[in-house]
Design an enzyme around this catalytic site. Structure first.
Site, short mmCIF file in Angstrom:
data_model
loop_
_atom_site.label_atom_id
_atom_site.label_comp_id
_atom_site.label_asym_id
_atom_site.label_seq_id
_atom_site.Cartn_x
_atom_site.Cartn_y
_atom_site.Cartn_z
N TYR A 440 0.83 -1.03 0.10
CA TYR A 440 0.21 0.11 0.04
C TYR A 440 0.87 1.11 0.06
O TYR A 440 1.97 1.25 0.22
CB TYR A 440 -0.98 -0.05 0.98
CG TYR A 440 -0.46 -0.07 2.47
CD1 TYR A 440 0.48 0.07 2.88
CD2 TYR A 440 -1.76 -0.35 3.70
CE1 TYR A 440 0.85 -0.20 4.40
CE2 TYR A 440 -1.39 -0.48 4.88
CZ TYR A 440 0.00 -0.32 5.38
OH TYR A 440 -0.07 -0.25 6.60
N GLU A 441 0.14 2.43 -0.27
CA GLU A 441 0.74 3.65 -0.72
C GLU A 441 1.70 3.73 -1.80
O GLU A 441 2.75 4.38 -1.81
CB GLU A 441 1.55 4.17 0.81
CG GLU A 441 0.62 4.15 2.02
CD GLU A 441 -0.70 4.97 1.56
OE1 GLU A 441 -0.69 5.97 0.79
OE2 GLU A 441 -1.83 4.62 2.35
N GLY A 442 1.46 2.85 -2.67
CA GLY A 442 2.29 2.73 -4.10
C GLY A 442 3.24 1.40 -3.59
O GLY A 442 4.07 1.64 -3.06
#
Length: 595
Positions: A440-442
């Protein structure tokens, strides 16, 4: 039952003996945070995390969150009460603007408490962590009316925050999003669409949940140039500023996940919910990136946190578990066997994790201090240098520390043998929880592409050249120090490999972009290795200085760990260089149908 002890002494050593935090006393907020205050805050934060938050980690994993028939969500037992204690202690607003109820302490202090929280209970720590990110985005981009209405209640924790980006058909490629916003004619908008993977999207821990939602205003350009950001509260504030009418935003379901069961990861449905524009029309990504960059740093810390807590438990087990005899002769002759910590391969595993944890913590704190400089310094050149550092290091902290955090959690689990695979020992939770940090978050492949494709060439390579110069200067100044020479030689070799990889991209990636894509992940890890090596060089120097002053055996252990890092881990720089310079040809040779 797993245990956790916050690394307060190591943190203070890095903060003051290595990074010289007292030298930042000219910055706003730092003058109000002398060492004794910082140490008190860090120590109390450690105590809270150890005694209140950590005991809920297994509870959250085993029970998880429950979606009720009315769409509300009940968090695991104890979560809500712990959150109340957290808010009453003022922990959420440590580094926030005093104009909106914050305490104005350095961001660095908040990063320290963030590590302790995530080590104690990653799923629980996500609730206030997301709120802090949402506060940061609103603080930078919202108008005064929105800030005055929302930020004071978020600073106290009475209201929490989320960010809503991902949709069922698009993850990283936000230009494909379909959530729409229709003007109401009174300055508000009707928001309609569905968002998925929304951490803390619905829960019972706060009076209101403030969603930051990316959507496209009717008639806006397609792609990322037509995205706007909106604040969409669960309950619309009334004239008195308190939570009022229920907004038509709801949790459709809670995702069934591999880990972080204690956090409500929701599918969120917006059915003409009322929202207000944050910042400028069609500039939503600019605003959301404030929150995303905060989140990426926080996720890097999460990777470190799972590595740390897994390591602590693996060490305790290795000291207690007896199996076999030492290769050099019995070490516990009065027992049937020796504890497994006597075995070299067990030591190799534990020392690898330890060396990465200590260097990773130093890298996080160094970067957090630059965040403080970028926000607080009145010197334009200092701010620019700090902002360059942040831009360069954010994908490295996020990508490298989460990749290694997961790897280290698996290595720590391995120390338990078959017991590590049994749930009651708790190691499997660290592995499962750590896995999401790489996604997550890229996802980390995106972090590597961001580093190679955007950060290296930014401003003519200003940031990366500054980093090369700083590491090179340290090596040059330390090469004549007999005690540091072996470390500096290894670091210099790693730096040369990193510079060679960087030059190879310059010569081979522009004409053939696939070369940049093929080498981005090994390059990111090469950069992270050299950055951690730089931290170890600085820590070794500080440890030597402390020993000269009569410090205890902790500094001797620090030097032994530094030696291990440079002898056993830094040589991997040549492997990463070889992978980068191999290029994309073999990687791209097969046609898709051959897979």
């Amino acid at each position: 039952m797993p245990v956790y002890k916050a690394p307060v002494e190591d943190t203070m050593f890095v903060l003051y003996d290595v990074l010289k935090m007292e030298s930042y006393g000219n910055l706003p907020g730092f003058s109000d945070a002398p060492r004794d205050l910082v140490e008190a805050v860090v120590s109390e934060g450690a105590k809270f995390c150890e005694e209140v938050i950590q005991p809920l980690n297994v509870v959250g994993d085993e029970i998880g969150c429950k979606r009720n028939e009315d769409g509300s969500v009940t968090t695991p037992p104890g979560f809500k009460d712990a959150y109340k204690q957290y808010c009453e202690g003022g922990w959420l607003s440590l580094a926030f603007d005093p104009a909106y109820g914050g305490q104005g302490l350095p961001v660095t202090v908040n990063a320290i408490v963030g590590e302790f929280l995530s080590s104690a209970n990653l799923a629980w720590g996500m609730y206030p962590g997301l709120t802090q990110g949402a506060m940061a985005a609103l603080h930078v981009h919202a108008n005064d009316e929105i800030k005055s209405l929302y930020l004071p209640k978020m600073a106290t924790g009475q209201w929490t925050g989320t960010m809503n980006l991902t949709e069922p058909h698009c993850g990283t490629d936000l230009g494909m999003l379909r959530t729409k916003a229709v003007p109401n004619g009174d300055g508000s908008y009707r928001i309609s669409g569905q968002k998925i993977f929304i951490s803390a999207g619905e829960h019972d821990m706060s009076d209101n949940i403030i969603h930051l939602v990316l959507a496209r205003i009717e008639g806006a350009p397609q792609g990322t140039k037509g995205i706007s950001l909106f604040v969409v509260p669960k309950f619309i504030p009334g004239a008195d500023g308190e939570a009022g009418k229920r907004n038509p935003v709801s949790c459709g379901k809670i995702e069934e996940k591999m880990g972080i069961h204690g956090n409500a990861t929701c599918v969120m449905n917006y059915d003409e919910a009322t929202g207000w524009l944050v910042g400028q029309e069609n500039k939503g990504l600019n605003a959301m990136f404030v929150m995303m960059n905060e989140a990426r740093m926080s996720v890097g810390i999460q990777g470190l946190s799972q590595s740390e807590v897994a390591y602590q438990n693996a060490v305790a087990y290795a000291k207690d578990r007896i199996q076999g005899r030492s290769l050099s002769g019995p070490k516990s002759p009065e027992k049937q066997a020796d504890p497994i910590i006597v075995h070299p391969d067990v030591r190799r595993t534990l020392m690898s994790i330890r060396a990465i944890n200590e260097a990773g913590r130093a890298l996080v704190l160094w970067t957090a201090l630059q965040a403080d400089v970028s926000h607080r310094s009145e010197d334009a050149a200092e701010r620019q240098k700090a902002e360059d550092h942040m831009g360069l290091m954010t994908p490295i902290v996020k990508g490298v520390l989460t990749d290694l955090g997961f790897d280290n959690a698996v290595k720590a689990q391995q120390m338990y043998g078959g017991h590590g695979y049994i749930s009651e020992w708790g190691m499997s939770q660290f592995v499962r929880d750590a896995r999401i940090t790489m996604i997550y978050e890229g996802a980390n492949g995106i972090q590597a592409l961001d580093l190679v494709g955007r950060k290296l060439g930014a401003h003519g390579g200003r940031a990366v050249m500054a980093f090369f110069n700083e590491v090179g200067t340290f090596c040059a100044q330390s090469k004549d120090d007999a005690a540091l020479a072996p470390f500096v030689g290894s670091l210099s070799k790693g730096l040369k490999d990193l510079q060679a990889a960087t030059m190879w991209f310059m010569q081979n990636a522009l004409a053939k972009p696939d070369n940049a894509g093929a080498g981005s992940t090994p390059y990111m890890h090469l950069f992270g290795l050299v950055a951690m090596g730089f931290m170890w060089g600085r820590m070794a120097k500080a440890a030597q200085d402390k020993l000269a002053e009569g410090a205890d055996e902790r500094m001797t252990a620090k030097l032994a760990t530094a030696r291990f890092f440079f002898e056993q881990l830094m040589p991997e720089s040549s492997v990463y260089l070889a992978r980068v310079t191999a290029g994309a040809d073999s990687m791209m040779a097969l046609p898709a149908e051959a897979f």
